[in-house]
Design a protein around this motif. Structure first.
Motif, short mmCIF file in Angstrom:
data_model
loop_
_atom_site.label_atom_id
_atom_site.label_comp_id
_atom_site.label_asym_id
_atom_site.label_seq_id
_atom_site.Cartn_x
_atom_site.Cartn_y
_atom_site.Cartn_z
N UNK A 288 0.83 -1.21 0.00
CA UNK A 288 0.00 0.00 0.00
C UNK A 288 0.87 1.26 0.00
N UNK A 289 1.77 1.37 0.95
CA UNK A 289 2.67 2.52 1.02
C UNK A 289 4.06 2.07 0.56
N UNK A 290 4.59 2.67 -0.51
CA UNK A 290 5.86 2.18 -1.06
C UNK A 290 7.00 2.28 -0.07
N UNK A 291 7.81 1.25 -0.03
CA UNK A 291 8.99 1.24 0.83
C UNK A 291 9.93 2.39 0.48
N UNK A 292 9.84 2.88 -0.76
CA UNK A 292 10.68 3.99 -1.20
C UNK A 292 10.47 5.26 -0.38
N UNK A 293 9.38 5.32 0.38
CA UNK A 293 9.19 6.48 1.24
C UNK A 293 10.32 6.61 2.26
N UNK A 294 10.94 5.50 2.64
CA UNK A 294 12.03 5.56 3.61
C UNK A 294 13.23 6.33 3.05
N UNK A 295 13.47 6.24 1.74
CA UNK A 295 14.57 6.99 1.13
C UNK A 295 14.32 8.49 1.23
N UNK A 296 13.07 8.90 0.99
CA UNK A 296 12.71 10.31 1.11
C UNK A 296 12.89 10.79 2.54
N UNK A 297 12.49 9.97 3.49
CA UNK A 297 12.64 10.33 4.90
C UNK A 297 14.10 10.44 5.28
N UNK A 298 14.92 9.51 4.82
CA UNK A 298 16.35 9.57 5.13
C UNK A 298 16.99 10.83 4.55
N UNK A 299 16.57 11.21 3.35
CA UNK A 299 17.11 12.41 2.72
C UNK A 299 16.65 13.69 3.41
N UNK A 300 15.43 13.65 3.99
CA UNK A 300 14.85 14.89 4.49
C UNK A 300 14.86 15.08 5.99
N UNK A 301 14.61 14.01 6.75
CA UNK A 301 14.42 14.17 8.19
C UNK A 301 15.75 14.00 8.92
N UNK A 302 16.17 15.03 9.61
CA UNK A 302 17.47 15.00 10.28
C UNK A 302 17.47 14.10 11.50
N UNK A 303 16.34 14.04 12.20
CA UNK A 303 16.28 13.25 13.44
C UNK A 303 15.32 12.08 13.24
N UNK A 304 15.68 11.24 12.29
CA UNK A 304 14.84 10.09 11.93
C UNK A 304 15.30 8.84 12.67
N UNK A 305 14.33 8.14 13.27
CA UNK A 305 14.57 6.81 13.80
C UNK A 305 13.65 5.86 13.07
N UNK A 306 14.24 4.82 12.49
CA UNK A 306 13.52 3.94 11.58
C UNK A 306 13.55 2.51 12.10
N UNK A 307 12.38 1.90 12.14
CA UNK A 307 12.27 0.47 12.44
C UNK A 307 11.71 -0.20 11.19
N UNK A 308 12.43 -1.18 10.67
CA UNK A 308 12.00 -1.87 9.45
C UNK A 308 11.66 -3.32 9.74
N UNK A 309 10.59 -3.77 9.11
CA UNK A 309 10.19 -5.18 9.19
C UNK A 309 10.14 -5.75 7.79
N UNK A 310 10.53 -6.99 7.65
CA UNK A 310 10.38 -7.69 6.37
C UNK A 310 8.98 -8.27 6.33
N UNK A 311 8.01 -7.41 5.98
CA UNK A 311 6.61 -7.78 6.09
C UNK A 311 5.79 -6.93 5.13
#
Length: 352
Positions: A288-311
């Motif tokens: 539903x929501x493309x995983x590619x959104x994480x690349x945009x967040x990494x490029x833009x958000x300075x204080x990003x904490x990311x939890x990823x699941x293979x799901x």
């Protein structure tokens, strides 16, 4: 009428998240999405809710009525389920000190909420909770009973055009959040607002945070940010239940959704303006929501904490770990370090 297979697939993460045991027994009895009789989606979930009500288990009833109206009200059967869901929370809240309903009139519509800890005499930092396009506020209301431990004022509500929220879900829908904070400013310290906003409401919270410094952190799971709104080919491949729900909220046929969402996208430059922590849970196989959104967040958000699941979307196989992580994120955003955060760290290690 919804595709029954899709309904059963996408309701699982909601059933797990709301800790409904043995939900598969209910799903196995459902053979149609028509009407409200035995064997129907609405009928079987409502029967389970009514059974819990007779036992005086009102929170459990709320959860089942909420799934009866899933994914949105499309006729009398689901409208009745939604009304029973609201009534069950009203019955439950009568026995829970401090939990109160709140209706806020904004310029574009009415926002109804469930609250705890609002007070003009003792204004506490605000914890704002919203679900996505298929989630009503009532399913989050039981967490209000735990709010006393947080030292926060808590407001649970719905995103625009969901449930009882009559604010339109248009490109300016994010402005509902600053408007709500304005209305709460005399009863909570909204200058310290922490938002747990899941899926599509996470997008609204992120966009609001770009312009509103009162939002001190955003915690979200599977929120669309940029590509979801701009990639027409991706939109054309969305599950029918998602397109149908978006069409219902926006007021257009589902087939007309692709190509109509681009102006909702958050630009990387806007994300770069954020000075707050953003906690984001991503599913690598999200349909539903493309995983590619994480690349945009990494490029833009300075204080990003990311939890990823293979799901897949909302990571139904990792519900417990996600809940522990988002709870810790709230405490971390507030600078809380105590025995509770230590316990959460231990539980997260075990949950891996």
């Amino acid at each position: 009428m919804n595709d029954l297979g899709e309904l059963k697939e996408y309701v699982r993460v909601h059933a797990k998240g709301q800790r409904i045991p043995q939900y598969q027994h209910i799903l196995d009895r459902i053979v149609t999405d028509e009407g409200s009789g035995p064997g129907s989606w609405v009928g079987e979930w409502c029967a389970a809710g009514a059974d819990r009500q007779r036992q005086g288990r009102h929170v459990d009833a709320v959860r089942r009525f909420a799934l009866a109206r899933f994914p949105f009200v499309d006729g009398p059967a689901r409208a009745d389920a939604a009304a029973r869901c609201v009534a069950a929370v009203e019955r439950w809240s009568a026995d829970v000190a401090g939990v109160e309903p709140l209706t806020v009139e904004l310029k574009d519509g009415t926002v109804r909420c469930w609250t705890y800890g609002l007070s003009s005499a003792e204004k506490r930092p605000l914890f704002l909770v919203m679900g996505g396009i298929v989630s009503v506020k009532e399913q989050w209301a039981p967490m209000l009973a735990q709010a006393r431990r947080l030292g926060l004022a808590v407001v649970v509500t719905e995103m625009p055009s969901v449930g009882e929220n009559t604010v339109p879900y248009d490109p300016d829908a994010w402005q509902m959040i600053p408007g709500l904070l304005d209305e709460l400013a005399d009863r909570a310290d909204v200058r310290q607002t922490y938002a747990t906003a899941l899926s599509f409401s996470g997008h609204l919270a992120l966009r609001a945070a770009v312009d509103d410094p009162r939002i001190r952190a955003v915690i979200t799971v599977g929120a669309p940010v940029g590509r979801f709104f701009t990639d027409v080919e991706w939109q054309e491949g969305l599950p029918a239940v998602t397109l149908d729900t978006l069409g219902h909220l926006i007021g257009v046929p589902a087939a007309a959704i692709p190509g109509r969402l681009a102006e909702r996208a958050i630009a990387v430059e806007q994300l770069q303006a954020l000075e707050i922590p953003v906690y984001y849970v991503a599913s690598r196989r999200d349909e539903i929501v493309p995983y590619a959104e994480t690349a945009l967040l990494r490029d833009g958000v300075r204080r990003l904490e990311l939890l990823e699941h293979d799901d897949v979307h909302a990571s139904p196989g990792h519900v417990v770990r996600t809940q522990l992580w988002t709870t810790r994120a709230l405490l971390q955003a507030r600078g809380v370090r105590n025995a509770q955060t230590g316990l959460l760290n231990v539980l997260l290690r075990l949950a891996r």
